[in-house]
Design a protein around this motif. Structure first.
Motif, PDB file in Angstrom:
ATOM      1  N   PRO A 138      50.904  67.906 -52.103  1.00  0.00           N
ATOM      2  CA  PRO A 138      52.224  67.305 -52.307  1.00  0.00           C
ATOM      3  C   PRO A 138      52.733  66.511 -51.112  1.00  0.00           C
ATOM      4  CG  PRO A 138      52.424  69.678 -52.001  1.00  0.00           C
ATOM      5  CD  PRO A 138      50.963  69.373 -52.126  1.00  0.00           C
ATOM      6  N   ASN A 139      53.359  65.410 -51.447  1.00  0.00           N
ATOM      7  CA  ASN A 139      54.040  64.498 -50.530  1.00  0.00           C
ATOM      8  C   ASN A 139      53.105  63.660 -49.678  1.00  0.00           C
ATOM      9  OD1 ASN A 139      56.709  65.325 -51.320  1.00  0.00           O
ATOM     10  ND2 ASN A 139      56.301  67.219 -50.207  1.00  0.00           N
ATOM     11  N   LEU A 140      51.805  63.910 -49.764  1.00  0.00           N
ATOM     12  CA  LEU A 140      50.872  63.135 -48.952  1.00  0.00           C
ATOM     13  C   LEU A 140      50.702  61.715 -49.485  1.00  0.00           C
ATOM     14  CD1 LEU A 140      48.510  66.068 -48.131  1.00  0.00           C
ATOM     15  CD2 LEU A 140      50.016  64.858 -46.552  1.00  0.00           C
ATOM     16  N   ASN A 141      51.116  61.476 -50.712  1.00  0.00           N
ATOM     17  CA  ASN A 141      51.143  60.111 -51.238  1.00  0.00           C
ATOM     18  C   ASN A 141      52.145  59.244 -50.479  1.00  0.00           C
ATOM     19  OD1 ASN A 141      52.953  61.981 -52.684  1.00  0.00           O
ATOM     20  ND2 ASN A 141      53.671  60.132 -53.715  1.00  0.00           N
ATOM     21  N   LEU A 142      53.054  59.858 -49.732  1.00  0.00           N
ATOM     22  CA  LEU A 142      54.070  59.112 -48.975  1.00  0.00           C
ATOM     23  C   LEU A 142      53.703  58.933 -47.503  1.00  0.00           C
ATOM     24  CD1 LEU A 142      57.319  60.708 -50.463  1.00  0.00           C
ATOM     25  CD2 LEU A 142      56.201  58.552 -51.097  1.00  0.00           C
ATOM     26  N   LEU A 143      52.453  59.249 -47.144  1.00  0.00           N
ATOM     27  CA  LEU A 143      52.045  59.065 -45.747  1.00  0.00           C
ATOM     28  C   LEU A 143      52.258  57.623 -45.311  1.00  0.00           C
ATOM     29  CD1 LEU A 143      48.779  61.176 -45.509  1.00  0.00           C
ATOM     30  CD2 LEU A 143      51.016  61.671 -44.504  1.00  0.00           C
ATOM     31  N   GLY A 144      52.652  57.473 -44.069  1.00  0.00           N
ATOM     32  CA  GLY A 144      52.968  56.154 -43.534  1.00  0.00           C
ATOM     33  C   GLY A 144      54.436  55.838 -43.630  1.00  0.00           C
ATOM     34  N   GLN A 145      55.136  56.499 -44.569  1.00  0.00           N
ATOM     35  CA  GLN A 145      56.576  56.301 -44.768  1.00  0.00           C
ATOM     36  C   GLN A 145      57.356  57.566 -44.434  1.00  0.00           C
ATOM     37  OE1 GLN A 145      57.179  55.079 -48.873  1.00  0.00           O
ATOM     38  NE2 GLN A 145      55.119  54.242 -48.900  1.00  0.00           N
ATOM     39  N   ARG A 146      56.807  58.707 -44.802  1.00  0.00           N
ATOM     40  CA  ARG A 146      57.485  59.994 -44.673  1.00  0.00           C
ATOM     41  C   ARG A 146      57.295  60.551 -43.265  1.00  0.00           C
ATOM     42  NH1 ARG A 146      54.864  65.346 -46.072  1.00  0.00           N
ATOM     43  NH2 ARG A 146      56.556  66.832 -45.847  1.00  0.00           N
ATOM     44  N   GLN A 147      58.364  60.758 -42.547  1.00  0.00           N
ATOM     45  CA  GLN A 147      58.356  61.364 -41.217  1.00  0.00           C
ATOM     46  C   GLN A 147      57.192  60.870 -40.358  1.00  0.00           C
ATOM     47  OE1 GLN A 147      58.800  65.482 -43.075  1.00  0.00           O
ATOM     48  NE2 GLN A 147      59.907  65.735 -41.133  1.00  0.00           N
TER      49      GLN A 147
ATOM     50  N   ASN B 226      50.827  65.880 -56.509  1.00  0.00           N
ATOM     51  CA  ASN B 226      52.002  66.643 -56.089  1.00  0.00           C
ATOM     52  C   ASN B 226      52.144  67.931 -56.893  1.00  0.00           C
ATOM     53  OD1 ASN B 226      52.912  64.751 -54.134  1.00  0.00           O
ATOM     54  ND2 ASN B 226      53.664  63.458 -55.790  1.00  0.00           N
ATOM     55  N   HIS B 227      51.222  68.171 -57.815  1.00  0.00           N
ATOM     56  CA  HIS B 227      51.329  69.286 -58.750  1.00  0.00           C
ATOM     57  C   HIS B 227      50.265  70.342 -58.474  1.00  0.00           C
ATOM     58  CE1 HIS B 227      54.177  66.853 -60.977  1.00  0.00           C
ATOM     59  NE2 HIS B 227      53.336  65.858 -60.823  1.00  0.00           N
ATOM     60  N   GLU B 228      50.699  71.558 -58.295  1.00  0.00           N
ATOM     61  CA  GLU B 228      49.797  72.658 -57.953  1.00  0.00           C
ATOM     62  C   GLU B 228      48.683  72.830 -58.986  1.00  0.00           C
ATOM     63  OE1 GLU B 228      50.324  77.201 -56.304  1.00  0.00           O
ATOM     64  OE2 GLU B 228      51.710  76.509 -57.865  1.00  0.00           O
TER      65      GLU B 228
ATOM     66  N   ALA C  47      46.347  70.878 -48.337  1.00  0.00           N
ATOM     67  CA  ALA C  47      47.196  71.385 -49.413  1.00  0.00           C
ATOM     68  C   ALA C  47      48.680  71.170 -49.141  1.00  0.00           C
ATOM     69  CB  ALA C  47      46.911  72.868 -49.648  1.00  0.00           C
ATOM     70  N   GLY C  48      49.013  70.536 -48.014  1.00  0.00           N
ATOM     71  CA  GLY C  48      50.418  70.318 -47.689  1.00  0.00           C
ATOM     72  C   GLY C  48      51.168  71.640 -47.676  1.00  0.00           C
ATOM     73  N   ALA C  49      52.381  71.608 -48.192  1.00  0.00           N
ATOM     74  CA  ALA C  49      53.228  72.803 -48.186  1.00  0.00           C
ATOM     75  C   ALA C  49      52.661  73.943 -49.025  1.00  0.00           C
ATOM     76  CB  ALA C  49      54.631  72.446 -48.662  1.00  0.00           C
ATOM     77  N   TYR C  50      51.785  73.629 -49.980  1.00  0.00           N
ATOM     78  CA  TYR C  50      51.178  74.706 -50.774  1.00  0.00           C
ATOM     79  C   TYR C  50      50.307  75.627 -49.917  1.00  0.00           C
ATOM     80  CZ  TYR C  50      52.657  72.479 -55.149  1.00  0.00           C
ATOM     81  OH  TYR C  50      53.390  71.947 -56.178  1.00  0.00           O
ATOM     82  N   THR C  51      49.901  75.149 -48.756  1.00  0.00           N
ATOM     83  CA  THR C  51      49.145  75.984 -47.818  1.00  0.00           C
ATOM     84  C   THR C  51      49.866  77.291 -47.559  1.00  0.00           C
ATOM     85  OG1 THR C  51      48.290  74.032 -46.697  1.00  0.00           O
ATOM     86  CG2 THR C  51      48.281  76.089 -45.438  1.00  0.00           C
TER      87      THR C  51
END
Length: 147
Positions: free
Chosen positions: A10-19, A52-54, A75-79
């Motif tokens: 999840p949210n790794l599709n926003l790399l480069g933009q997110r934080q 973004n879906h488990e 796994a992002g936050a699912y880790t």
């Protein structure tokens, strides 16, 4: 030729933009291109998947069985929350390298616990986008050592 799967959560599709101060400015598309190119240099086929879906991540892990030789998993936050992903890793019986762009051990305390680490062959974190190259190298070395 080994076949490796790179799975991003999840949210790794926003790399480069997110934080970008935490995760860098490299986009997921650039990371995937770099992984495929590096795989070719290693003599491996690399395929990439992001969701973004488990449940979709679990399906991708299940689908790797009998198709791929190993998995790099961010796994992002699912880790830090997904026992289901941990169980899926055990179920597919493939070596998994856990990967994080940031150093999860230097961040908030809730990020210090990984449900993936106990079932992974190793963990790479804190090296930004270059961590994917390190993870592919480590996974290939692990596979070569297992032969």
């Amino acid at each position: 030729m080994s076949s490796l799967l790179v799975v991003n959560g999840p949210n790794l599709n926003l790399l480069g933009q997110r934080q970008p101060q935490v995760y860098g400015r490299t986009t997921l598309a650039e990371i995937e291109q770099n992984c495929i190119a590096h795989g070719q240099r290693l003599g491996c086929e690399v395929q990439c998947f992001q969701s973004n879906h488990e449940g979709a991540l679990i399906d991708a892990l299940h689908g790797a069985r009998g198709v791929h030789d190993g998995i790099v998993l961010n796994a992002g936050a699912y880790t830090h929350s997904s026992i289901a992903l941990m169980d899926a890793i055990v179920s597919v019986e493939l070596p998994v390298v856990e990967l994080h762009l940031s150093n999860i051990h230097a961040r908030e305390s809730f990020r210090h616990k990984s449900y993936i680490a106990p079932v992974a062959v190793g963990q790479i974190c804190g090296f930004g986008a270059h961590g994917y190259i390190l993870a592919l190298d480590a996974l290939k070395a692990h596979l070569d050592g297992a032969k």
